[in-house]
Design a protein around this motif. Structure first.
Motif, PDB file in Angstrom:
ATOM      1  N   GLU A 231     -29.725  90.518  71.324  1.00 35.21           N
ATOM      2  CA  GLU A 231     -29.066  91.721  71.817  1.00 35.21           C
ATOM      3  C   GLU A 231     -30.066  92.850  72.042  1.00 35.21           C
ATOM      4  O   GLU A 231     -31.141  92.887  71.439  1.00 35.21           O
ATOM      5  CB  GLU A 231     -28.017  92.208  70.809  1.00 35.21           C
ATOM      6  CG  GLU A 231     -26.717  91.455  70.824  1.00 35.21           C
ATOM      7  CD  GLU A 231     -25.675  92.097  69.919  1.00 35.21           C
ATOM      8  OE1 GLU A 231     -24.481  91.931  70.211  1.00 35.21           O
ATOM      9  OE2 GLU A 231     -26.041  92.744  68.910  1.00 35.21           O
ATOM     10  N   SER A 232     -29.667  93.786  72.890  1.00 35.13           N
ATOM     11  CA  SER A 232     -30.368  95.061  73.049  1.00 35.13           C
ATOM     12  C   SER A 232     -29.347  96.160  72.784  1.00 35.13           C
ATOM     13  O   SER A 232     -28.159  95.997  73.079  1.00 35.13           O
ATOM     14  CB  SER A 232     -30.933  95.210  74.467  1.00 35.13           C
ATOM     15  OG  SER A 232     -31.855  94.181  74.763  1.00 35.13           O
ATOM     16  N   VAL A 233     -29.800  97.280  72.220  1.00 33.88           N
ATOM     17  CA  VAL A 233     -28.865  98.356  71.897  1.00 33.88           C
ATOM     18  C   VAL A 233     -29.227  99.623  72.660  1.00 33.88           C
ATOM     19  O   VAL A 233     -30.407  99.969  72.811  1.00 33.88           O
ATOM     20  CB  VAL A 233     -28.823  98.636  70.373  1.00 33.88           C
ATOM     21  CG1 VAL A 233     -30.162  99.163  69.858  1.00 33.88           C
ATOM     22  CG2 VAL A 233     -27.698  99.607  70.028  1.00 33.88           C
TER      23      VAL A 233
ATOM     24  N   ASN B 112     -31.756  89.371  58.419  1.00 33.98           N
ATOM     25  CA  ASN B 112     -30.900  89.100  59.571  1.00 33.98           C
ATOM     26  C   ASN B 112     -31.587  88.044  60.431  1.00 33.98           C
ATOM     27  O   ASN B 112     -32.490  88.349  61.208  1.00 33.98           O
ATOM     28  CB  ASN B 112     -30.665  90.386  60.371  1.00 33.98           C
ATOM     29  CG  ASN B 112     -29.839  90.148  61.625  1.00 33.98           C
ATOM     30  OD1 ASN B 112     -29.204  89.109  61.778  1.00 33.98           O
ATOM     31  ND2 ASN B 112     -29.854  91.116  62.530  1.00 33.98           N
ATOM     32  N   ASP B 113     -31.183  86.796  60.267  1.00 28.69           N
ATOM     33  CA  ASP B 113     -31.779  85.698  61.029  1.00 28.69           C
ATOM     34  C   ASP B 113     -31.046  85.451  62.344  1.00 28.69           C
ATOM     35  O   ASP B 113     -31.285  84.441  63.012  1.00 28.69           O
ATOM     36  CB  ASP B 113     -31.755  84.414  60.186  1.00 28.69           C
ATOM     37  CG  ASP B 113     -32.592  84.541  58.919  1.00 28.69           C
ATOM     38  OD1 ASP B 113     -33.595  85.283  58.945  1.00 28.69           O
ATOM     39  OD2 ASP B 113     -32.238  83.911  57.897  1.00 28.69           O
ATOM     40  N   SER B 114     -30.178  86.368  62.704  1.00 24.71           N
ATOM     41  CA  SER B 114     -29.367  86.209  63.912  1.00 24.71           C
ATOM     42  C   SER B 114     -29.959  86.993  65.080  1.00 24.71           C
ATOM     43  O   SER B 114     -30.809  87.868  64.891  1.00 24.71           O
ATOM     44  CB  SER B 114     -27.940  86.704  63.653  1.00 24.71           C
ATOM     45  OG  SER B 114     -27.872  88.121  63.780  1.00 24.71           O
ATOM     46  N   PRO B 115     -29.481  86.725  66.306  1.00 25.96           N
ATOM     47  CA  PRO B 115     -29.939  87.483  67.475  1.00 25.96           C
ATOM     48  C   PRO B 115     -29.123  88.755  67.712  1.00 25.96           C
ATOM     49  O   PRO B 115     -29.227  89.363  68.773  1.00 25.96           O
ATOM     50  CB  PRO B 115     -29.743  86.488  68.617  1.00 25.96           C
ATOM     51  CG  PRO B 115     -28.561  85.679  68.198  1.00 25.96           C
ATOM     52  CD  PRO B 115     -28.645  85.566  66.701  1.00 25.96           C
TER      53      PRO B 115
ATOM     54  N   PRO C  73     -26.540  88.904  75.666  1.00 27.72           N
ATOM     55  CA  PRO C  73     -26.774  87.771  76.570  1.00 27.72           C
ATOM     56  C   PRO C  73     -25.737  86.672  76.356  1.00 27.72           C
ATOM     57  O   PRO C  73     -25.370  86.365  75.216  1.00 27.72           O
ATOM     58  CB  PRO C  73     -28.177  87.294  76.174  1.00 27.72           C
ATOM     59  CG  PRO C  73     -28.825  88.502  75.568  1.00 27.72           C
ATOM     60  CD  PRO C  73     -27.725  89.215  74.852  1.00 27.72           C
ATOM     61  N   VAL C  74     -25.276  86.085  77.426  1.00 23.56           N
ATOM     62  CA  VAL C  74     -24.236  85.065  77.334  1.00 23.56           C
ATOM     63  C   VAL C  74     -24.732  83.840  76.570  1.00 23.56           C
ATOM     64  O   VAL C  74     -23.948  83.131  75.927  1.00 23.56           O
ATOM     65  CB  VAL C  74     -23.742  84.683  78.749  1.00 23.56           C
ATOM     66  CG1 VAL C  74     -24.838  83.987  79.551  1.00 23.56           C
ATOM     67  CG2 VAL C  74     -22.491  83.821  78.675  1.00 23.56           C
ATOM     68  N   ALA C  75     -26.040  83.592  76.576  1.00 24.31           N
ATOM     69  CA  ALA C  75     -26.600  82.413  75.909  1.00 24.31           C
ATOM     70  C   ALA C  75     -26.425  82.451  74.394  1.00 24.31           C
ATOM     71  O   ALA C  75     -26.449  81.407  73.738  1.00 24.31           O
ATOM     72  CB  ALA C  75     -28.086  82.274  76.255  1.00 24.31           C
ATOM     73  N   ILE C  76     -26.248  83.636  73.821  1.00 19.89           N
ATOM     74  CA  ILE C  76     -26.120  83.741  72.365  1.00 19.89           C
ATOM     75  C   ILE C  76     -24.710  84.124  71.927  1.00 19.89           C
ATOM     76  O   ILE C  76     -24.426  84.172  70.728  1.00 19.89           O
ATOM     77  CB  ILE C  76     -27.109  84.782  71.791  1.00 19.89           C
ATOM     78  CG1 ILE C  76     -26.732  86.196  72.273  1.00 19.89           C
ATOM     79  CG2 ILE C  76     -28.544  84.432  72.168  1.00 19.89           C
ATOM     80  CD1 ILE C  76     -27.467  87.309  71.575  1.00 19.89           C
ATOM     81  N   ALA C  77     -23.827  84.394  72.865  1.00 17.93           N
ATOM     82  CA  ALA C  77     -22.526  85.000  72.552  1.00 17.93           C
ATOM     83  C   ALA C  77     -21.718  84.208  71.530  1.00 17.93           C
ATOM     84  O   ALA C  77     -21.079  84.785  70.642  1.00 17.93           O
ATOM     85  CB  ALA C  77     -21.718  85.186  73.835  1.00 17.93           C
ATOM     86  N   ASP C  78     -21.738  82.876  71.611  1.00 10.98           N
ATOM     87  CA  ASP C  78     -20.914  82.059  70.717  1.00 10.98           C
ATOM     88  C   ASP C  78     -21.363  82.147  69.258  1.00 10.98           C
ATOM     89  O   ASP C  78     -20.574  81.880  68.344  1.00 10.98           O
ATOM     90  CB  ASP C  78     -20.931  80.597  71.167  1.00 10.98           C
ATOM     91  CG  ASP C  78     -20.175  80.381  72.473  1.00 10.98           C
ATOM     92  OD1 ASP C  78     -19.389  81.279  72.850  1.00 10.98           O
ATOM     93  OD2 ASP C  78     -20.370  79.329  73.108  1.00 10.98           O
TER      94      ASP C  78
END
Length: 254
Positions: free
Chosen positions: A115-117, A186-189, A155-160
């Protein structure tokens, strides 16, 4: 986040708008124009998204909008963000709604693996003719309220992966006679907006605040009143996509 500014009536319209963005102090209760939701998620596969507003007051307002990349003191003329809000200035009638259209304009290439904020600002501007028929009100103050909310480009690639966010957070810790420190990994995107971190020891719950954690990053939290983390867990409360607080309990790995 809301900010409010008071302006004395009698200023010219040019003076009014020149000063409007200069002096702001914190407030949380004076906003009549509200955005539906308290954060914006922008999926990368969308050409545009709608942002909805509602005016809860019995008078109309003008609303000015702009986006920034992290500068809380930004103005429409100095802000930078790869998004366009249209209309950037609009009038919203009393007890009525308004829809703003937001688009990613491509002026900045954004990562597709995380993500970008950014931040969306909207300034509530009251009509300048309030009280004109009442001379006793001619010196009343006009109130401008600035709201600033987070916009997450996803990004749609990480949405799920957002559905399993709890599983992509882990907690480690160290302790000693000077207190304890836990590290939230935080090991998530995704950006994780922490509300509170709580540790319960001997029936006493200790709560601390923490900063928003960037993707693939970490945040340390000090608990000086706790000298041993043995067999303790951390209850982490964070803000989800709907703006609600959710919590999850984590084992503290030492």
């Amino acid at each position: 986040m809301n900010n409010v500014m008071f302006l004395k009536k009698g200023l010219s319209r040019i003076q009014f708008f020149s000063i409007a963005l200069l002096i702001l102090v914190s407030s949380e209760a004076l906003s009549s124009v509200t955005m539906i939701g308290n954060r914006i998620i922008y999926p990368s596969n969308k050409n545009a998204i709608n942002v909805e507003f509602f005016n809860n007051d019995a008078i109309p307002y003008a609303v000015q909008t702009w986006l920034d990349d992290g500068d809380a003191e930004s103005k429409p003329s100095t802000s930078h963000a790869p998004f366009t809000a249209s209309p950037s200035i609009f009038k919203i009638a009393e007890n009525a709604g308004q829809i703003l259209r937001m688009t990613y304009n491509g002026s900045q290439v954004l990562p597709q693996d995380r993500e970008s904020v950014f931040y969306f600002n909207f300034l509530q501007i009251p009509p300048t003719n309030i009280g004109d028929k009442d001379k006793q009100k001619s010196n009343q103050l006009l109130v401008l309220v600035k709201n600033r909310v987070k916009l997450f480009y996803r990004p749609v690639a990480i949405a799920d992966r957002i559905a399993n966010l709890n599983n992509e957070i882990r907690v480690t810790g160290t302790s000693g006679t000077q207190g304890s420190r836990i590290v939230i990994h935080n090991d998530s995107p995704f950006y994780v907006s922490i509300a509170t971190v709580k540790i319960k020891q001997q029936g006493i719950q200790h709560a601390k605040s923490a900063n928003m954690i960037s993707p693939f990053s970490q945040e340390s939290v000090e608990f000086k009143e706790i000298t041993s983390l043995k067999k303790l867990t951390a209850l982490i409360e964070y803000i989800n996509d709907q703006g609600a607080k959710v919590s999850h309990e984590y084992t503290i790995t030492q």
